[in-house]
Design a protein around this motif. Structure first.
Motif, PDB file in Angstrom:
ATOM      1  N   ASP A  23       0.853  -1.182   0.000  1.00 56.92           N
ATOM      2  CA  ASP A  23       0.000   0.000   0.000  1.00 56.92           C
ATOM      3  C   ASP A  23       0.892   1.237   0.000  1.00 56.92           C
ATOM      4  O   ASP A  23       2.099   1.139   0.219  1.00 56.92           O
ATOM      5  N   PRO A  24       0.326   2.420  -0.248  1.00 55.83           N
ATOM      6  CA  PRO A  24       1.136   3.648  -0.208  1.00 55.83           C
ATOM      7  C   PRO A  24       1.902   3.776   1.114  1.00 55.83           C
ATOM      8  O   PRO A  24       1.348   3.531   2.191  1.00 55.83           O
ATOM      9  N   GLU A  25       3.190   4.103   1.027  1.00 55.44           N
ATOM     10  CA  GLU A  25       4.109   4.307   2.146  1.00 55.44           C
ATOM     11  C   GLU A  25       4.529   3.016   2.830  1.00 55.44           C
ATOM     12  O   GLU A  25       5.261   3.052   3.821  1.00 55.44           O
ATOM     13  N   GLU A  26       4.093   1.863   2.340  1.00 54.91           N
ATOM     14  CA  GLU A  26       4.559   0.597   2.903  1.00 54.91           C
ATOM     15  C   GLU A  26       5.886   0.192   2.259  1.00 54.91           C
ATOM     16  O   GLU A  26       6.210   0.606   1.146  1.00 54.91           O
ATOM     17  N   GLY A  27       6.646  -0.639   2.981  1.00 59.01           N
ATOM     18  CA  GLY A  27       7.942  -1.058   2.483  1.00 59.01           C
ATOM     19  C   GLY A  27       8.279  -2.479   2.867  1.00 59.01           C
ATOM     20  O   GLY A  27       7.661  -3.086   3.743  1.00 59.01           O
ATOM     21  N   VAL A  28       9.278  -3.026   2.192  1.00 58.43           N
ATOM     22  CA  VAL A  28       9.770  -4.378   2.457  1.00 58.43           C
ATOM     23  C   VAL A  28      11.284  -4.360   2.315  1.00 58.43           C
ATOM     24  O   VAL A  28      11.836  -3.609   1.500  1.00 58.43           O
ATOM     25  N   VAL A  29      11.972  -5.158   3.142  1.00 58.04           N
ATOM     26  CA  VAL A  29      13.424  -5.274   3.058  1.00 58.04           C
ATOM     27  C   VAL A  29      13.771  -6.684   2.592  1.00 58.04           C
ATOM     28  O   VAL A  29      13.050  -7.640   2.899  1.00 58.04           O
ATOM     29  N   ALA A  30      14.874  -6.805   1.843  1.00 58.03           N
ATOM     30  CA  ALA A  30      15.223  -8.094   1.251  1.00 58.03           C
ATOM     31  C   ALA A  30      16.726  -8.250   1.191  1.00 58.03           C
ATOM     32  O   ALA A  30      17.480  -7.276   1.230  1.00 58.03           O
ATOM     33  N   GLU A  31      17.149  -9.513   1.086  1.00 53.65           N
ATOM     34  CA  GLU A  31      18.558  -9.805   0.877  1.00 53.65           C
ATOM     35  C   GLU A  31      18.986  -9.294  -0.490  1.00 53.65           C
ATOM     36  O   GLU A  31      18.233  -9.387  -1.467  1.00 53.65           O
ATOM     37  N   ALA A  32      20.201  -8.763  -0.576  1.00 55.61           N
ATOM     38  CA  ALA A  32      20.734  -8.330  -1.857  1.00 55.61           C
ATOM     39  C   ALA A  32      20.813  -9.520  -2.802  1.00 55.61           C
ATOM     40  O   ALA A  32      21.299 -10.586  -2.431  1.00 55.61           O
ATOM     41  N   GLY A  33      20.278  -9.359  -4.011  1.00 57.54           N
ATOM     42  CA  GLY A  33      20.305 -10.423  -4.998  1.00 57.54           C
ATOM     43  C   GLY A  33      19.035 -11.232  -5.088  1.00 57.54           C
ATOM     44  O   GLY A  33      18.925 -12.091  -5.965  1.00 57.54           O
ATOM     45  N   SER A  34      18.063 -10.999  -4.214  1.00 58.37           N
ATOM     46  CA  SER A  34      16.817 -11.767  -4.264  1.00 58.37           C
ATOM     47  C   SER A  34      15.729 -11.081  -5.082  1.00 58.37           C
ATOM     48  O   SER A  34      14.698 -11.680  -5.370  1.00 58.37           O
ATOM     49  N   PHE A  35      15.948  -9.810  -5.465  1.00 52.92           N
ATOM     50  CA  PHE A  35      14.947  -9.060  -6.213  1.00 52.92           C
ATOM     51  C   PHE A  35      14.673  -9.706  -7.570  1.00 52.92           C
ATOM     52  O   PHE A  35      15.582 -10.157  -8.263  1.00 52.92           O
ATOM     53  N   MET A  37      11.303  -8.529  -9.701  1.00 55.31           N
ATOM     54  CA  MET A  37      10.653  -7.505 -10.517  1.00 55.31           C
ATOM     55  C   MET A  37       9.800  -6.618  -9.628  1.00 55.31           C
ATOM     56  O   MET A  37       9.474  -6.986  -8.491  1.00 55.31           O
ATOM     57  N   MET A  38       9.444  -5.425 -10.161  1.00 57.90           N
ATOM     58  CA  MET A  38       8.596  -4.516  -9.399  1.00 57.90           C
ATOM     59  C   MET A  38       7.814  -3.618 -10.335  1.00 57.90           C
ATOM     60  O   MET A  38       8.218  -3.380 -11.486  1.00 57.90           O
ATOM     61  N   ASP A  39       6.685  -3.113  -9.848  1.00 56.93           N
ATOM     62  CA  ASP A  39       5.857  -2.191 -10.613  1.00 56.93           C
ATOM     63  C   ASP A  39       6.481  -0.796 -10.622  1.00 56.93           C
ATOM     64  O   ASP A  39       7.289  -0.451  -9.755  1.00 56.93           O
ATOM     65  N   ASP A  40       6.060  -0.027 -11.607  1.00 59.46           N
ATOM     66  CA  ASP A  40       6.481   1.374 -11.662  1.00 59.46           C
ATOM     67  C   ASP A  40       5.923   2.113 -10.442  1.00 59.46           C
ATOM     68  O   ASP A  40       4.790   1.885 -10.022  1.00 59.46           O
ATOM     69  N   GLY A  41       6.725   2.987  -9.863  1.00 59.96           N
ATOM     70  CA  GLY A  41       6.301   3.741  -8.693  1.00 59.96           C
ATOM     71  C   GLY A  41       6.928   3.269  -7.405  1.00 59.96           C
ATOM     72  O   GLY A  41       6.797   3.929  -6.364  1.00 59.96           O
ATOM     73  N   ILE A  42       7.629   2.126  -7.428  1.00 63.94           N
ATOM     74  CA  ILE A  42       8.316   1.626  -6.243  1.00 63.94           C
ATOM     75  C   ILE A  42       9.753   2.136  -6.246  1.00 63.94           C
ATOM     76  O   ILE A  42      10.450   2.066  -7.264  1.00 63.94           O
ATOM     77  N   LYS A  43      10.181   2.640  -5.112  1.00 64.21           N
ATOM     78  CA  LYS A  43      11.535   3.170  -4.969  1.00 64.21           C
ATOM     79  C   LYS A  43      12.412   2.140  -4.278  1.00 64.21           C
ATOM     80  O   LYS A  43      12.044   1.579  -3.253  1.00 64.21           O
ATOM     81  N   MET A  44      13.596   1.895  -4.840  1.00 63.50           N
ATOM     82  CA  MET A  44      14.552   0.957  -4.267  1.00 63.50           C
ATOM     83  C   MET A  44      15.678   1.733  -3.594  1.00 63.50           C
ATOM     84  O   MET A  44      16.182   2.719  -4.137  1.00 63.50           O
ATOM     85  N   GLU A  45      16.061   1.284  -2.391  1.00 62.96           N
ATOM     86  CA  GLU A  45      17.093   1.973  -1.645  1.00 62.96           C
ATOM     87  C   GLU A  45      17.998   0.950  -0.950  1.00 62.96           C
ATOM     88  O   GLU A  45      17.506   0.022  -0.308  1.00 62.96           O
ATOM     89  N   THR A  46      19.308   1.103  -1.092  1.00 67.12           N
ATOM     90  CA  THR A  46      20.271   0.243  -0.409  1.00 67.12           C
ATOM     91  C   THR A  46      20.546   0.810   0.983  1.00 67.12           C
ATOM     92  O   THR A  46      20.830   1.995   1.131  1.00 67.12           O
ATOM     93  N   ILE A  47      20.456  -0.038   2.002  1.00 60.01           N
ATOM     94  CA  ILE A  47      20.554   0.431   3.376  1.00 60.01           C
ATOM     95  C   ILE A  47      21.543  -0.426   4.163  1.00 60.01           C
ATOM     96  O   ILE A  47      21.834  -1.568   3.806  1.00 60.01           O
ATOM     97  N   PHE A  48      22.086   0.150   5.262  1.00 61.26           N
ATOM     98  CA  PHE A  48      22.846  -0.616   6.230  1.00 61.26           C
ATOM     99  C   PHE A  48      21.869  -1.369   7.127  1.00 61.26           C
ATOM    100  O   PHE A  48      20.782  -0.892   7.434  1.00 61.26           O
ATOM    101  N   GLY A  49      22.269  -2.541   7.580  1.00 61.14           N
ATOM    102  CA  GLY A  49      21.440  -3.282   8.523  1.00 61.14           C
ATOM    103  C   GLY A  49      20.126  -3.696   7.901  1.00 61.14           C
ATOM    104  O   GLY A  49      20.033  -3.987   6.715  1.00 61.14           O
ATOM    105  N   ASP A  50      19.077  -3.737   8.739  1.00 62.84           N
ATOM    106  CA  ASP A  50      17.780  -4.211   8.275  1.00 62.84           C
ATOM    107  C   ASP A  50      16.734  -3.107   8.173  1.00 62.84           C
ATOM    108  O   ASP A  50      15.595  -3.362   7.824  1.00 62.84           O
ATOM    109  N   LEU A  75      26.991  -6.839   3.412  1.00 65.59           N
ATOM    110  CA  LEU A  75      26.978  -5.709   4.337  1.00 65.59           C
ATOM    111  C   LEU A  75      25.689  -4.905   4.216  1.00 65.59           C
ATOM    112  O   LEU A  75      25.240  -4.280   5.168  1.00 65.59           O
ATOM    113  N   PHE A  76      25.060  -4.944   3.040  1.00 65.19           N
ATOM    114  CA  PHE A  76      23.887  -4.125   2.766  1.00 65.19           C
ATOM    115  C   PHE A  76      22.637  -4.974   2.588  1.00 65.19           C
ATOM    116  O   PHE A  76      22.703  -6.149   2.240  1.00 65.19           O
TER     117      PHE A  76
END
Length: 266
Positions: A23-35, A37-50, A75-76
């Motif tokens: 939903d709007p403003e919701e998010g999910v975190v994932a292991e690097a390399g597991s992505f 596909m995604m719909d247009d409008g989703i922002k991807m961001e690399t972060i430290f930790g979880d 690390l990310f």
């Protein structure tokens, strides 16, 4: 509820992927390399930790990243956010044949313990930490080491099991012995230790390792039939040796001999 309340759907049989509906403003975190596909409008961001609230502030982020180094992970981590009006989907794929297991942490008292390479993705706000063994034997002989991952919070998390997955509900005092690599995860009420197989013939000729994982209930245990270490071992054992040629290529029949006689490299 501190974690985002996400919806999901799992597709496939042998090679599964999970589609997360944000939903709007919701998010999910994932292991690097597991992505996947995604719909247009989703922002991807690399972060430290979880990205959980436990890692707020610079020091918290450094500590969160340090946990991931101890578990042998990258690390990310990668976070995906829905920044537009309306629902959007993002999908994550299994790393090898097996099953994706949805874990509702509220059903396990807010904590689930899993192998360090089993975690796939989770709702934003779920903490991905480390679980140290309290017993020396487990750390020295556990096969996967004395460090496991712990998932904490009140949201959804997804772990991956190789091959076919078995879910065991142990009663109080009930014991299940498992190959150490075949453990996917278990809830915090399960007691986990290492047990020596015993017997000279079993030790020398058994071919199953020297130790079992001993899991004692009450609680839920997930077991996998094909841990990645076992899969990788079989692939390496069947790889051509001596310059990349297999044993049949130098014979008179060559590849035709393999067709007639079968693949006997295992």
């Amino acid at each position: 509820m501190t974690a985002h309340e996400i919806d999901y759907r799992i597709y496939g049989e042998e090679m599964q992927y999970v589609e997360i509906e944000l939903d709007p403003e919701e998010g999910v975190v994932a292991e690097a390399g597991s992505f996947m596909m995604m719909d247009d409008g989703i922002k991807m961001e690399t972060i430290f930790g979880d990205g959980s609230q436990k890692d707020s502030g610079f020091l918290g982020k450094i500590l969160g990243a340090g946990k991931r180094i101890l578990t042998g992970e990258s690390l990310f981590m990668t976070a995906f956010y829905n920044n537009v009006v309306g629902k959007r989907n993002v999908s994550f794929a299994s790393p090898y044949p097996g099953k994706i297991i949805p874990i509702d942490l509220t059903e396990y008292g807010g904590k689930f313990i899993c192998q360090k390479d089993a975690f796939l993705c989770a709702a934003k706000g779920v903490s991905v930490g480390i679980e140290f063994s309290k017993k020396l034997g487990r750390g020295l002989f556990g096969g996967e080491g004395f460090i496991m991952q712990k998932l904490e919070g009140d949201g959804m998390a997804f772990v991956h099991a190789g091959g076919t997955m078995a879910k065991k509900e142990l009663l109080a005092g009930e014991i299940l012995r498992v190959d150490t690599g075949c453990i996917v995860g278990f809830d915090q009420s399960v007691s986990y230790d290492i047990e020596f197989i015993g017997g000279i013939k079993n030790t020398v000729f058994g071919g199953e390792g020297l130790f079992f994982a001993k899991l004692q209930g009450p609680g839920t245990v997930y077991v996998q039939s094909l841990p990645f270490s076992r899969l990788a071992g079989r692939v390496l054992s069947s790889a051509p040796q001596g310059g990349g040629k297999n044993k049949g290529e130098g014979s008179i029949l060559g590849g035709l001999g393999d067709l007639l006689d079968g693949d006997n490299r295992f």
